[in-house]
Scaffold this active site. Structure first.
Site, PDB file in Angstrom:
ATOM      1  CD  GLU A   1     -12.521   0.000   2.032  1.00 42.96           C
ATOM      2  OE1 GLU A   1     -12.657   0.001   3.268  1.00 42.96           O
ATOM      3  OE2 GLU A   1     -11.426   0.196   1.466  1.00 42.96           O
TER       4      GLU A   1
ATOM      5  CG  ASP B   1      -2.324   0.275   0.978  1.00 49.96           C
ATOM      6  OD1 ASP B   1      -2.655   0.686  -0.151  1.00 49.96           O
ATOM      7  OD2 ASP B   1      -3.144   0.071   1.889  1.00 49.96           O
TER       8      ASP B   1
ATOM      9  CD  GLU C   1      -7.071   4.860   0.172  1.00 48.63           C
ATOM     10  OE1 GLU C   1      -6.967   4.039   1.094  1.00 48.63           O
ATOM     11  OE2 GLU C   1      -7.524   6.019   0.333  1.00 48.63           O
TER      12      GLU C   1
END
Length: 277
Positions: free
Chosen positions: A195, A97, A129
């Site tokens: 998500e 990440d 993201e």
């Protein structure tokens, strides 16, 4: 993911999962699995269990380091955890990440961070993201030869801007999720995490995209599933996310074992003759 055996054959080591295997799984209609991992011990266990990919998530901020959110997590904190997971994973694909503040200012910063993770940890890909807003960062990293996993819908690093932990893509918001998904694909990501997205929206995205979709609270109509391991193992204190089924209650098991140890030391039962030289 039938094309990659989950158990080691007669050869010395199992076959490594690669990006092409996720694409093949989508085309074959076989679902794949991912779990978070932050250390060598859990990475080895999940790898031997046949989990297809391990995400060294910035969720370690909560589960390992005790922060209230993922925002304080730094690259320097996440790199040793990623390195530990990569050492243990013999079959599973390891994804690192990119933490908050390590890629937002532009493509060049994103590339520097991604290259550092790849050089210093042994990870096989990075995740970041954002949909349309992160497309240029994704494209720059991919152009440098680093596989990228996208992440849209609810993005924890943006929780304050999103107004908290809220489902994304309801009503008119569905089109933004779809647009973000296409932007991530067009930028070159090999897969995208959805998500906290309504199941029907996730299904639409999965049908429209050529690349695999990975659900975190996005219903069953996606190509793969991902969970934070402490949620399904019973370690999460307070409210467990609705989308996280609890498969074990390891917190109670460890608590009871620790109490037994404490009591036996206090009573003189441990160590006994069999534990002494």
């Amino acid at each position: 993911m039938p094309s990659v055996p989950s158990e080691a054959p007669a050869s010395p080591s199992p076959k490594r999962v690669r990006t092409r295997h996720f694409q093949a799984a989508k085309e074959e209609g076989s679902r794949f699995t991912g779990l978070t991992s932050y250390d060598t011990l859990t990475a080895q266990i999940f790898d031997e269990a046949g989990i297809d990919f391990l995400l060294v998530g910035d969720s370690a901020a909560n589960t390992v380091l005790g922060y209230d959110t993922t925002l304080p997590m730094t690259v320097d904190e996440l790199i040793p955890l990623t390195r530990a997971v990569a050492r243990a994973a013999k079959r599973a694909f390891v994804v690192a990440d990119l933490p908050f503040g390590s890629y937002e200012t532009g493509p060049q910063e994103a590339l520097r961070t991604a290259v550092r993770f790849m050089k210093e940890t042994g990870a096989h890909a990075v995740k970041l993201e954002g949909g349309e807003r992160s497309a240029e960062q994704i494209r720059r990293i991919v152009d440098a030869g680093v596989p990228v996993m996208g992440h849209i819908g609810f993005t924890p690093q943006s929780e304050h801007g999103l107004g908290g932990h809220l489902v994304q893509g309801r009503g008119q918001g569905a089109e933004q999720v779809v647009d973000d998904a296409h932007a991530v694909e067009e930028a070159g990501a090999f897969a995208v995490v959805l998500e906290m997205v309504p199941a029907d929206v996730a299904q639409r995205v999965t049908q429209e995209l050529r690349i695999p979709t990975i659900g975190v609270g996005a219903g069953p109509h996606v190509d793969g599933q991902l969970l934070v391991w402490t949620d399904w193992a019973g370690f999460t204190t307070g409210r467990v996310p609705r989308f996280a089924k609890q498969y074990a209650d390891l917190k109670d098991v460890l608590t009871e074992a620790a109490r037994m140890y404490r009591d036996e030391v206090g009573s003189g039962v441990f160590p006994g003759p069999e534990h002494s030289f």
